[in-house]
Design an enzyme around this catalytic site. Structure first.
Site, PDB file in Angstrom:
ATOM      1  N   ASP A 152       0.929  -1.033  -0.303  1.00 15.40           N
ATOM      2  CA  ASP A 152       0.054  -0.190  -0.105  1.00 15.40           C
ATOM      3  C   ASP A 152       0.894   1.050  -0.168  1.00 15.40           C
ATOM      4  O   ASP A 152       2.057   1.195  -0.027  1.00 15.40           O
ATOM      5  CB  ASP A 152      -0.653   0.026   1.102  1.00 15.40           C
ATOM      6  CG  ASP A 152      -0.250  -0.474   2.347  1.00 15.40           C
ATOM      7  OD1 ASP A 152       1.428  -0.955   2.448  1.00 15.40           O
ATOM      8  OD2 ASP A 152      -1.128  -1.365   3.576  1.00 15.40           O
TER       9      ASP A 152
ATOM     10  N   ASN B 242      -7.221  -3.517  14.434  1.00 15.17           N
ATOM     11  CA  ASN B 242      -7.958  -3.732  14.227  1.00 15.17           C
ATOM     12  C   ASN B 242      -8.821  -4.565  13.280  1.00 15.17           C
ATOM     13  O   ASN B 242      -9.261  -4.897  12.769  1.00 15.17           O
ATOM     14  CB  ASN B 242      -8.608  -2.860  13.456  1.00 15.17           C
ATOM     15  CG  ASN B 242      -8.339  -1.834  12.038  1.00 15.17           C
ATOM     16  OD1 ASN B 242      -7.109  -2.076  12.186  1.00 15.17           O
ATOM     17  ND2 ASN B 242      -8.804  -0.703  11.847  1.00 15.17           N
TER      18      ASN B 242
ATOM     19  N   HIS C 190      -6.517  -4.795  10.301  1.00 15.29           N
ATOM     20  CA  HIS C 190      -6.553  -5.100   9.144  1.00 15.29           C
ATOM     21  C   HIS C 190      -5.074  -5.325   8.505  1.00 15.29           C
ATOM     22  O   HIS C 190      -3.936  -6.098   9.651  1.00 15.29           O
ATOM     23  CB  HIS C 190      -6.763  -3.610   8.796  1.00 15.29           C
ATOM     24  CG  HIS C 190      -5.203  -2.311   9.060  1.00 15.29           C
ATOM     25  ND1 HIS C 190      -5.112  -1.031   9.487  1.00 15.29           N
ATOM     26  CD2 HIS C 190      -3.920  -2.428   9.267  1.00 15.29           C
ATOM     27  CE1 HIS C 190      -4.351  -0.796   9.991  1.00 15.29           C
ATOM     28  NE2 HIS C 190      -3.326  -1.353   9.672  1.00 15.29           N
TER      29      HIS C 190
ATOM     30  N   GLU D  52      -9.232  -1.598   5.940  1.00 19.57           N
ATOM     31  CA  GLU D  52      -9.850  -1.811   6.380  1.00 19.57           C
ATOM     32  C   GLU D  52     -11.381  -2.688   6.530  1.00 19.57           C
ATOM     33  O   GLU D  52     -11.639  -3.539   6.348  1.00 19.57           O
ATOM     34  CB  GLU D  52     -10.331  -0.084   6.815  1.00 19.57           C
ATOM     35  CG  GLU D  52      -9.628   0.810   7.118  1.00 19.57           C
ATOM     36  CD  GLU D  52      -8.432   0.496   7.852  1.00 19.57           C
ATOM     37  OE1 GLU D  52      -8.527  -0.349   9.230  1.00 19.57           O
ATOM     38  OE2 GLU D  52      -7.786   1.689   7.749  1.00 19.57           O
TER      39      GLU D  52
HETATM   40  C1  GLP Z   1       0.157  -0.156   9.106  1.00 17.93           C
HETATM   41  C2  GLP Z   1      -0.022  -0.608   7.360  1.00 17.93           C
HETATM   42  C3  GLP Z   1       0.225  -1.814   7.194  1.00 17.93           C
HETATM   43  C4  GLP Z   1       1.309  -2.636   8.989  1.00 17.93           C
HETATM   44  C5  GLP Z   1       0.036  -2.191  10.168  1.00 17.93           C
HETATM   45  C6  GLP Z   1       0.538  -2.185  11.430  1.00 17.93           C
HETATM   46  O1  GLP Z   1      -1.409   0.404   8.863  1.00 17.93           O
HETATM   47  N1  GLP Z   1      -0.375  -0.603   5.962  1.00 17.93           N
HETATM   48  O2  GLP Z   1       0.791  -3.121   6.615  1.00 17.93           O
HETATM   49  O3  GLP Z   1       0.182  -3.659   9.538  1.00 17.93           O
HETATM   50  O4  GLP Z   1      -0.017  -0.363   9.962  1.00 17.93           O
HETATM   51  O5  GLP Z   1       2.199  -1.506  11.536  1.00 17.93           O
HETATM   52  P1  GLP Z   1       2.602  -1.866  12.695  1.00 17.93           P
HETATM   53  O6  GLP Z   1       3.966  -2.683  12.514  1.00 17.93           O
HETATM   54  O7  GLP Z   1       3.328  -0.848  12.662  1.00 17.93           O
HETATM   55  O8  GLP Z   1       1.929  -1.964  14.124  1.00 17.93           O
END
Ligand code: GLP
Length: 251
Positions: A63, A128, A130, A135
């Site tokens: 993304d 959450n 995702h 989402e």
């Molecule tokens: C973002 C990314 C996800 C990732 C998530 C969790 O929202 N789009 O791909 O898994 O963050 O990130 P973190 O590892 O910093 O908790």
């Protein structure tokens, strides 16, 4: 879903790097699907410490935020430049700065197809549930498209955008896109992920927890640290299964 209970996040990172290393031995021109976030940082560090050749590898990020100024350090493009050897490998991200975002989304899908599809997709997970920026409520068959970020996601990622208006939308691979990867590995660490990990692995298949869609994949592997595993009910089974699988591998 194979749940692997790891000693800590470094253990998870090293197991994930082992999978990449084995794949590159078998297929030096593998196509990787890559994540961003805090959780995969030790994984990228581990990759950098191994002498692997990414010269023939193609990678596709999950993304990218929409509308950030070019080169903004909070962009995933900048994240990849900091953490992955983008010069040694062909790294693609969705074009969050495109004028026609729908066109950019279908172009991204076409690029993945042209590369022959993703051999190994590595994922993190949001609090959450995702994956990518899919989402809660995301269609389980969705393709790369524009998604509005949820309130918890905006909050969790706010510190990356101090001093500017934080992005509220992103271009993300869809859940359908992710599920087409031939192999999937998800990394989860920290107590803030415990409920999402439980819902993903032991809850019902539901758009409310997008990561639960991995239940539909042939063989997803989840590397969890003890905090992220703390809400799982079937830990005794995962431990026993892990021990037996390792015995089988070393026999
Ligand atoms: C973002 C990314 C996800 C990732 C998530 C969790 O929202 N789009 O791909 O898994 O963050 O990130 P973190 O590892 O910093 O908790």
């Amino acid at each position: 879903m194979e749940i692997v209970l790891c000693r800590d996040v470094l253990d998870a990172a090293s197991r994930c790097a082992d999978i990449v290393e084995e794949l590159l031995q078998e297929k030096p021109d593998a196509v990787l699907g890559l994540p961003t976030g805090t959780t995969p940082l030790p994984f990228y560090e581990e990759l950098r410490s191994r002498s692997l050749s990414f010269a023939r590898v193609r990678s596709f990020n999950l993304d990218e935020y929409i509308g950030l100024p070019e080169g903004h350090p909070g962009s995933y493009t900048a994240y990849m430049a900091r953490n992955f050897d983008v010069n040694a490998c062909s790294v693609c991200l969705p074009d969050g700065r495109a004028e026609d975002l729908e066109k950019a989304a279908s172009a991204y899908e076409a690029l993945i197809q042209e590369a022959g599809g993703i051999d190994l997709q590595i994922l993190g997970i949001g609090r959450n549930g995702h994956i990518g920026f899919n989402e809660p409520g995301s269609s389980l068959k969705s393709r790369t498209r524009v998604k509005t970020l949820s309130e918890p996601t905006l909050k969790a990622n706010a510190s990356d955008f101090e001093g500017i208006e934080p992005p509220t939308m992103a271009l993300t691979m869809g859940i359908g896109t992710i599920l087409e990867a031939r192999r999937i590995v998800l990394l989860a660490a920290g107590a803030s992920k415990a409920i999402a990990v439980r819902d993903m692995a032991e809850g019902p298949l539901s758009a409310n927890c997008p990561a639960s869609a991995l239940q539909m994949h042939e063989k997803p592997v989840v590397f969890v640290d003890p905090e992220a595993a703390s809400q799982l009910a079937n830990t005794e089974y995962y431990q026993r299964s892990q021990a037996l699988q390792e015995k089988l591998k070393n026999a």
